[in-house]
Design a protein around this motif. Structure first.
Motif, mmCIF file in Angstrom:
data_model
loop_
_atom_site.group_PDB
_atom_site.id
_atom_site.type_symbol
_atom_site.label_atom_id
_atom_site.label_comp_id
_atom_site.label_asym_id
_atom_site.label_seq_id
_atom_site.Cartn_x
_atom_site.Cartn_y
_atom_site.Cartn_z
ATOM 1 N N GLU A 49 0.842 -1.208 0.000
ATOM 2 C CA GLU A 49 0.000 0.000 0.000
ATOM 3 C C GLU A 49 0.872 1.250 0.000
ATOM 4 O OE1 GLU A 49 -3.054 2.442 -0.371
ATOM 5 O OE2 GLU A 49 -3.298 0.276 -0.417
ATOM 6 N N ARG A 50 1.883 1.289 0.870
ATOM 7 C CA ARG A 50 2.791 2.446 0.906
ATOM 8 C C ARG A 50 3.501 2.609 -0.438
ATOM 9 N NH1 ARG A 50 3.850 0.296 5.956
ATOM 10 N NH2 ARG A 50 5.759 -0.712 5.205
ATOM 11 N N PHE A 51 3.951 1.510 -1.013
ATOM 12 C CA PHE A 51 4.666 1.555 -2.285
ATOM 13 C C PHE A 51 3.770 2.094 -3.394
ATOM 14 C CE2 PHE A 51 6.022 -0.146 -6.334
ATOM 15 C CZ PHE A 51 7.346 0.244 -6.354
ATOM 16 N N VAL A 52 2.566 1.568 -3.514
ATOM 17 C CA VAL A 52 1.658 1.953 -4.593
ATOM 18 C C VAL A 52 1.234 3.416 -4.458
ATOM 19 C CG1 VAL A 52 -0.631 1.507 -5.592
ATOM 20 C CG2 VAL A 52 0.910 -0.392 -5.107
ATOM 21 N N GLN A 53 1.140 3.909 -3.241
ATOM 22 C CA GLN A 53 0.794 5.324 -3.059
ATOM 23 C C GLN A 53 1.846 6.238 -3.685
ATOM 24 O OE1 GLN A 53 -0.075 6.072 1.082
ATOM 25 N NE2 GLN A 53 -1.988 4.917 0.989
ATOM 26 N N GLY A 54 3.085 5.775 -3.790
ATOM 27 C CA GLY A 54 4.159 6.567 -4.389
ATOM 28 C C GLY A 54 4.372 6.299 -5.868
ATOM 29 N N HIS A 55 3.613 5.379 -6.449
ATOM 30 C CA HIS A 55 3.776 5.012 -7.860
ATOM 31 C C HIS A 55 2.405 4.944 -8.523
ATOM 32 C CE1 HIS A 55 8.054 4.138 -7.590
ATOM 33 N NE2 HIS A 55 7.775 3.701 -6.369
ATOM 34 N N LYS A 56 2.102 5.920 -9.335
ATOM 35 C CA LYS A 56 0.793 5.996 -9.991
ATOM 36 C C LYS A 56 0.920 5.584 -11.451
ATOM 37 C CE LYS A 56 -1.163 8.052 -6.404
ATOM 38 N NZ LYS A 56 -1.574 7.189 -5.364
ATOM 39 N N LEU A 57 -0.035 4.780 -11.902
ATOM 40 C CA LEU A 57 -0.059 4.371 -13.307
ATOM 41 C C LEU A 57 -0.136 5.589 -14.215
ATOM 42 C CD1 LEU A 57 -2.422 1.250 -13.250
ATOM 43 C CD2 LEU A 57 0.027 1.287 -13.749
ATOM 44 N N CYS A 58 0.652 5.570 -15.278
ATOM 45 C CA CYS A 58 0.727 6.613 -16.300
ATOM 46 C C CYS A 58 1.311 7.922 -15.780
ATOM 47 C CB CYS A 58 -0.632 6.852 -16.967
ATOM 48 S SG CYS A 58 -1.206 5.393 -17.850
ATOM 49 N N LYS A 59 1.843 7.920 -14.566
ATOM 50 C CA LYS A 59 2.541 9.099 -14.039
ATOM 51 C C LYS A 59 3.984 8.714 -13.738
ATOM 52 C CE LYS A 59 -1.412 11.580 -12.641
ATOM 53 N NZ LYS A 59 -2.481 11.799 -11.866
ATOM 54 N N THR A 60 4.190 7.859 -12.732
ATOM 55 C CA THR A 60 5.558 7.427 -12.425
ATOM 56 C C THR A 60 5.914 6.127 -13.129
ATOM 57 O OG1 THR A 60 4.825 6.258 -10.437
ATOM 58 C CG2 THR A 60 5.546 8.543 -10.151
#
Length: 178
Positions: A49-60
């Protein structure tokens, strides 16, 4: 070296890596080790959950692949549903046996409880079947050793929608050497 993201601090390797493909697409791969019937580690759900909050699809990243390494299908399925719509695909690993539940979850994440193994399919999870059976029957046996038959490659093929980073097609893959 990729290792579970929820290993303790100081463990060699990294729990996630960003790969840039020849096409320029950026793919993040994160591995997490689940806990049911396994050695306990940091909470895999909170860690991802913490990891995905910092990595957004089509952004990062254009695609995010999560390898959920665990024994229990229920735990892998729960993680898949938690991440649905926020990652491209959640692929389970560890049991060496491909599951027949390849699908796209309701919000667009590809999913398979276990991708299976690469090795001799005429075996006990890749190990010599006679020796493995003897171990279960408590007969004389030696330490586990790999089966030596033809190789089989198991996995999942996911087609990604580059406009949103979600899966648009997912299918199991099994290639048996003849």
């Amino acid at each position: 070296m990729l290792r579970p993201h929820n290993f303790p601090d100081g463990t060699p390797g990294s729990g996630a890596s960003l790969f840039t493909l020849a096409s320029g697409l950026r793919v993040v791969v994160v591995n997490v080790m689940l806990r049911l019937f396994m050695d306990p580690l940091d909470d895999p759900f909170a860690c991802v959950e913490r990891f995905v909050q910092g990595h957004k699809l089509c952004k990062t990243a254009d695609a995010i692949l999560v390898d959920a390494h665990g024994e229990a299908s229920s735990e892998k399925q729960a993680l898949g549903h938690m991440l649905d719509g926020r990652v491209t695909v959640v692929i389970g690993s560890h049991t060496h046996v491909p599951t027949a539940d390849t699908r796209i979850l309701p919000k667009g994440t590809g999913f398979q409880t276990d991708a299976g193994m690469c090795g001799d399919y005429d075996s006990v999870i890749g190990m010599n079947k006679t020796n493995s059976l003897n171990r279960f029957l408590k007969k004389d046996s030696t330490k586990h050793f790999p089966a030596e038959g033809n190789a089989t490659l198991c996995g999942i093929i996911v087609e990604c929608d580059t406009s949103n980073g979600l899966a648009k097609k997912a299918e199991p893959f099994i290639f048996k050497e003849s």
